[in-house]
Scaffold this motif. Structure first.
Motif, PDB file in Angstrom:
ATOM      1  N   LEU A   1      -5.687  -4.813  11.799  1.00  0.00           N
ATOM      2  CA  LEU A   1      -6.518  -3.652  11.482  1.00  0.00           C
ATOM      3  C   LEU A   1      -5.893  -2.355  11.964  1.00  0.00           C
ATOM      4  N   ILE A   2      -5.239  -2.374  13.109  1.00  0.00           N
ATOM      5  CA  ILE A   2      -4.623  -1.136  13.611  1.00  0.00           C
ATOM      6  C   ILE A   2      -3.503  -0.693  12.678  1.00  0.00           C
ATOM      7  N   ASN A   3      -2.736  -1.662  12.159  1.00  0.00           N
ATOM      8  CA  ASN A   3      -1.687  -1.306  11.202  1.00  0.00           C
ATOM      9  C   ASN A   3      -2.278  -0.851   9.873  1.00  0.00           C
ATOM     10  N   LEU A   4      -3.387  -1.472   9.468  1.00  0.00           N
ATOM     11  CA  LEU A   4      -4.062  -1.040   8.250  1.00  0.00           C
ATOM     12  C   LEU A   4      -4.583   0.383   8.415  1.00  0.00           C
ATOM     13  N   TYR A   5      -5.191   0.658   9.555  1.00  0.00           N
ATOM     14  CA  TYR A   5      -5.705   2.011   9.839  1.00  0.00           C
ATOM     15  C   TYR A   5      -4.574   3.035   9.737  1.00  0.00           C
ATOM     16  N   ASN A   6      -3.434   2.713  10.348  1.00  0.00           N
ATOM     17  CA  ASN A   6      -2.310   3.652  10.346  1.00  0.00           C
ATOM     18  C   ASN A   6      -1.749   3.862   8.948  1.00  0.00           C
ATOM     19  N   VAL A   7      -1.594   2.770   8.188  1.00  0.00           N
ATOM     20  CA  VAL A   7      -1.010   2.912   6.860  1.00  0.00           C
ATOM     21  C   VAL A   7      -1.953   3.658   5.921  1.00  0.00           C
ATOM     22  N   MET A   8      -3.264   3.490   6.111  1.00  0.00           N
ATOM     23  CA  MET A   8      -4.200   4.226   5.270  1.00  0.00           C
ATOM     24  C   MET A   8      -4.159   5.715   5.588  1.00  0.00           C
ATOM     25  N   GLY A   9      -3.907   6.065   6.844  1.00  0.00           N
ATOM     26  CA  GLY A   9      -3.712   7.475   7.186  1.00  0.00           C
ATOM     27  C   GLY A   9      -2.487   8.035   6.486  1.00  0.00           C
ATOM     28  N   GLU A  10      -1.408   7.245   6.451  1.00  0.00           N
ATOM     29  CA  GLU A  10      -0.196   7.665   5.748  1.00  0.00           C
ATOM     30  C   GLU A  10      -0.452   7.779   4.255  1.00  0.00           C
ATOM     31  N   TYR A  11      -1.215   6.844   3.716  1.00  0.00           N
ATOM     32  CA  TYR A  11      -1.538   6.862   2.286  1.00  0.00           C
ATOM     33  C   TYR A  11      -2.266   8.159   1.915  1.00  0.00           C
TER      34      TYR A  11
ATOM     35  N   ILE B   1       0.849  -1.201   0.000  1.00  0.00           N
ATOM     36  CA  ILE B   1       0.000   0.000   0.000  1.00  0.00           C
ATOM     37  C   ILE B   1       0.877   1.241   0.000  1.00  0.00           C
ATOM     38  N   MET B   2       1.917   1.248   0.823  1.00  0.00           N
ATOM     39  CA  MET B   2       2.793   2.427   0.848  1.00  0.00           C
ATOM     40  C   MET B   2       3.643   2.511  -0.421  1.00  0.00           C
ATOM     41  N   ARG B   3       4.006   1.377  -0.965  1.00  0.00           N
ATOM     42  CA  ARG B   3       4.720   1.389  -2.253  1.00  0.00           C
ATOM     43  C   ARG B   3       3.832   2.023  -3.317  1.00  0.00           C
ATOM     44  N   PHE B   4       2.562   1.650  -3.284  1.00  0.00           N
ATOM     45  CA  PHE B   4       1.585   2.200  -4.232  1.00  0.00           C
ATOM     46  C   PHE B   4       1.422   3.706  -4.026  1.00  0.00           C
ATOM     47  N   ALA B   5       1.454   4.144  -2.777  1.00  0.00           N
ATOM     48  CA  ALA B   5       1.312   5.573  -2.466  1.00  0.00           C
ATOM     49  C   ALA B   5       2.452   6.391  -3.064  1.00  0.00           C
ATOM     50  N   ASN B   6       3.601   5.768  -3.252  1.00  0.00           N
ATOM     51  CA  ASN B   6       4.772   6.481  -3.766  1.00  0.00           C
ATOM     52  C   ASN B   6       4.880   6.453  -5.285  1.00  0.00           C
ATOM     53  N   GLU B   7       3.934   5.800  -5.957  1.00  0.00           N
ATOM     54  CA  GLU B   7       3.922   5.842  -7.419  1.00  0.00           C
ATOM     55  C   GLU B   7       3.471   7.225  -7.878  1.00  0.00           C
TER      56      GLU B   7
END
Length: 355
Positions: free
Chosen positions: A249-259, A213-219
């Motif tokens: 889910l907590i890690n997903l929540y955090n990474v989606m905030g970063e995204y 997800i974060m790799r995708f965010a950096n495209e």
């Protein structure tokens, strides 16, 4: 001991022809140069392959016949074979396509007024094992190449004889477990020298593979992201989606905030409402807590029934309850109309066979 009458005879080397779709522009230019062709031929060939979806070298009528014959001796056009097709009462069409190695996948074309959306697969089968999904029941055969993903879209385009306006990679497979090919396909679909579809009309759906997800965010492209959530309660999600159990889910929540912070783009959470499983009051409250204060949009889907599954869809009234409660905490939600459910072409129903 039997004699060998061919002893000493040279062994003929049989080399497998390469699929033209797999050649980079540089490789194509190098090949054509070695054949004594001018540089502009590479662009002509690529137009036939990527924009016109040529199925044979003979179709490339602006190339000299001698060159077409020479290309045919050295290369193939790969291609897909349509094994079967079904047409839904809503106009959607589901295709079972087979690749040259015998592997098959399904894709769906969904027309609406003057638009044409395609749901394409990124893998043949799926290893994620979601409990409510027909695709995962048979496991994973293999990942698809970028060209194989792209060819599904072009097959639908040609069958409808209409421009494809949007693509969702929500068919068979987990796109982020086939990341490089998925991105290459998206870029070709987006390219003016390919399908020419706007980046924001190209959507990737993932079960929530956090590192990608974060790799995708950096495209650099503005591709759209959808997350298959299906529950905001860890125990329920583990049961429904065992393939992403390790991504909490907590890690997903955090990474989606970063995204969102990184891209400024609005993600979608896909949520299939399953009666008595993830449509309870406690599940609804957990979903509200997970989404409140975020930029996300929730896409509610009444579960599409799968043959042999113990799960059943929630009611329309319960779906409406979800929309109202989410709205009360500032989260926009819509109930998505499933297309092609009468031909097993809706979300979760693709299983590499047509009934």
């Amino acid at each position: 001991m039997p004699s060998n009458n061919n002893a000493g005879a040279p062994v003929e080397q049989i080399t497998e022809k390469r699929d033209l779709h797999t050649l980079t522009r540089g490789e194509l230019q190098e090949l054509l140069a070695a054949m004594g062709q001018p540089k502009f031929r590479a662009k002509q060939v690529e137009e036939w392959v990527w924009e016109k979806n040529a199925q044979s070298f003979d179709e490339m009528t602006n190339l000299p016949k001698a060159l077409r014959d020479a290309l045919g001796e050295r290369l193939t056009l790969g291609g897909t074979t349509e094994v079967a097709r079904q047409v839904s009462s809503d106009g959607s069409r589901k295709y079972l396509l087979r690749y040259p190695d015998g592997v098959s996948v399904e894709c769906v074309g969904m027309p609406t007024r003057n638009r044409l959306a395609v749901c394409a697969s990124t893998q043949a089968g799926c290893a994620m094992g979601c409990a409510f999904c027909a695709t995962g029941a048979a496991g994973l055969a293999r990942s698809l190449t970028a060209a194989e993903i792209y060819e599904q879209v072009m097959h639908v385009r040609d069958d409808f004889n209409a421009r494809v306006t949007s693509v969702v990679l929500m068919g068979q497979g987990e796109p982020f477990m086939n990341y490089d090919a998925t991105l290459a396909a998206l870029r070709r679909l987006n390219s003016p020298e390919g399908a020419g579809i706007g980046a924001r009309h190209l959507t990737v759906s993932t079960c929530g593979v956090i590192p990608q997800i974060m790799r995708f965010a950096n495209e650099s492209e503005q591709f759209t992201l959808a997350i298959s959530l299906h529950s905001a309660v860890q125990k329920t999600r583990n049961m429904l989606m065992p393939g992403v159990r390790k991504y909490s889910l907590i890690n997903l929540y955090n990474v989606m905030g970063e995204y969102v912070n990184k891209t400024g783009r609005r993600p979608t959470y896909e949520y299939a409402l399953i009666g008595g499983v993830n449509d309870t009051e406690s599940e609804l409250q957990a979903l509200c807590d997970f989404c409140e204060g975020t930029l996300a949009h929730v896409n509610l889907i009444q579960l599409n029934e799968v043959e042999g599954s113990k799960f059943r869809p929630s009611t329309e009234a319960r779906a409406a309850d979800f929309v109202r409660r989410l709205a009360s905490v500032g989260v926009e939600a819509t109930v998505r109309n499933s297309r092609g459910s009468d031909i097993d072409a809706a979300c979760g129903q693709l299983k590499q066979r047509l009934r």
